[in-house]
Design an enzyme around this catalytic site. Structure first.
Site, PDB file in Angstrom:
ATOM      1  N   ASP A  72     -23.818 -51.314 -23.537  1.00 33.46           N
ATOM      2  CA  ASP A  72     -23.048 -52.027 -22.515  1.00 33.46           C
ATOM      3  C   ASP A  72     -22.051 -51.132 -21.783  1.00 33.46           C
ATOM      4  OD1 ASP A  72     -21.243 -51.576 -24.545  1.00 33.46           O
ATOM      5  OD2 ASP A  72     -20.316 -53.557 -24.424  1.00 33.46           O
ATOM      6  N   GLU A  73     -22.271 -49.839 -21.806  1.00 33.46           N
ATOM      7  CA  GLU A  73     -21.286 -48.929 -21.226  1.00 33.46           C
ATOM      8  C   GLU A  73     -21.966 -47.708 -20.635  1.00 33.46           C
ATOM      9  OE1 GLU A  73     -16.926 -47.233 -22.658  1.00 33.46           O
ATOM     10  OE2 GLU A  73     -18.440 -47.800 -24.135  1.00 33.46           O
TER      11      GLU A  73
END
Length: 331
Positions: A72-73
């Site tokens: 998610d990054e």
């Protein structure tokens, strides 16, 4: 949360849980002591991976320069966006809106001219906001920043710095590069640069995988020899399947063992050739296992990994020219 209340490890903690001192990588038994009303939810990695692909697809609509950090990054370089205005701030807002429309998830973004500042900025207005660090404000921002907020400075290093009288970026700037290198080794030179807003690292798409591994936390501590061997065989089977899926092998094999009291050991062996088969992997792991055996106490976790991989790094076959203006870190 991930795993169970008794045997798991916190994979991620909600903001409500964090108020009780519950954080990722914390043993769930400790987390439940800090917050007795915690609700544990088993991870659904297939779902996370599917959503992550949706988000990456959105990223690549705006720039090919996407460097993933986790599911998610990622870092994005939007100096020359494929679509949208030439403004990192506006593009960050467009991406956040699109992520919400497609997945229903909120996202935060940190915006600045280098990766370090963008990463720091991304943590400021979570879970659904943005923060911008302009070039002319970077030095004053870093001087005020508590040292524990510097990305890459962990608890141990922060404690050493505290003993040196360093509690903010301003304090850190009072030390010369030679002094910091003497105290922290090569990392000292990095600390000297980042506190001055100097981070020349480019955004590198398709980061090269460094290892392939698997581990298992057992439902109950194991001490019986046959049970341990059975679990090791299963872990080796998983690792080899992942190696085949990645079309890769490696020369270095590592065994990790965590005991019932959370004491942990790891043993590695480097071969003069790449591991050729699951059978060879299993044989080498067993040698490490028996070599590491020290009147084994009950074991709660074992893991196996292969590193020193034979995946070719295409990045070194060409010279990338990447400008540094208007980069942002998106999460």
């Amino acid at each position: 949360m991930g795993g169970s209340r008794e045997r798991g490890v916190v994979a991620a903690a909600s903001y409500e849980a964090r108020k009780f001192g519950v954080f990722s990588a914390m043993p769930s038994v400790i987390a439940s002591r800090r917050c007795p009303d915690l609700i544990f939810v088993r991870p659904r990695f297939e779902v996370y991976q599917a959503v992550s692909k949706q988000i990456r697809k959105i990223f690549h609509k705006y720039t090919p320069l996407v460097e993933p950090l986790s599911l998610d990054e990622a870092y994005l370089d939007v100096t020359e966006p494929l679509i949208g205005p030439p403004s990192a701030t506006l593009i960050a807002e467009m991406i956040r809106n699109e992520i919400f429309e497609v997945t229903g998830l909120t996202a935060s973004a940190g915006i600045s001219y280098c990766k370090f500042l963008a990463k720091v900025a991304s943590d400021i207005n979570k879970p659904n906001g943005m923060y911008i660090i302009q070039p002319d404000a970077a030095v004053s921002f870093l001087e005020r920043l508590p040292i524990k907020k510097f990305h890459g400075i962990g608890k141990v290093t922060a404690e050493k710095m505290k003993e040196m009288g360093i509690s903010t970026g301003f304090d850190l700037k009072n030390y010369t590069q030679k002094q910091l290198v003497r105290k922290f080794g090569r990392a000292g030179a990095h600390f000297y640069r980042i506190v001055r807003g100097d981070d020349q690292r480019p955004v590198i798409p398709d980061r090269v995988r460094k290892s392939i591994g698997a581990e298992n936390t057992f439902n109950s501590d194991l001490s019986h020899h046959d049970e341990l061997l059975d679990q090791l065989y299963k872990i080796c089977e998983t690792v080899w399947k992942r190696a085949l899926h990645s079309n890769a092998s490696g020369k270095t094999i590592t065994l990790k063992v965590k005991f019932h009291d959370f004491k942990q050991i790891s043993r590695s062996k480097s071969l003069d050739h790449y591991v050729k088969s699951e059978k060879e992997l299993r044989e080498q792991v067993l040698k490490l296992f028996f070599g590491a055996e020290e009147d084994y106490e009950p074991i709660r976790l074992m893991g196996v990994s292969i590193s020193n991989l034979n995946i070719p790094d295409e990045r070194f076959n060409k010279q990338l020219q990447i400008p540094f203006k208007h980069r942002f870190h998106h999460k």
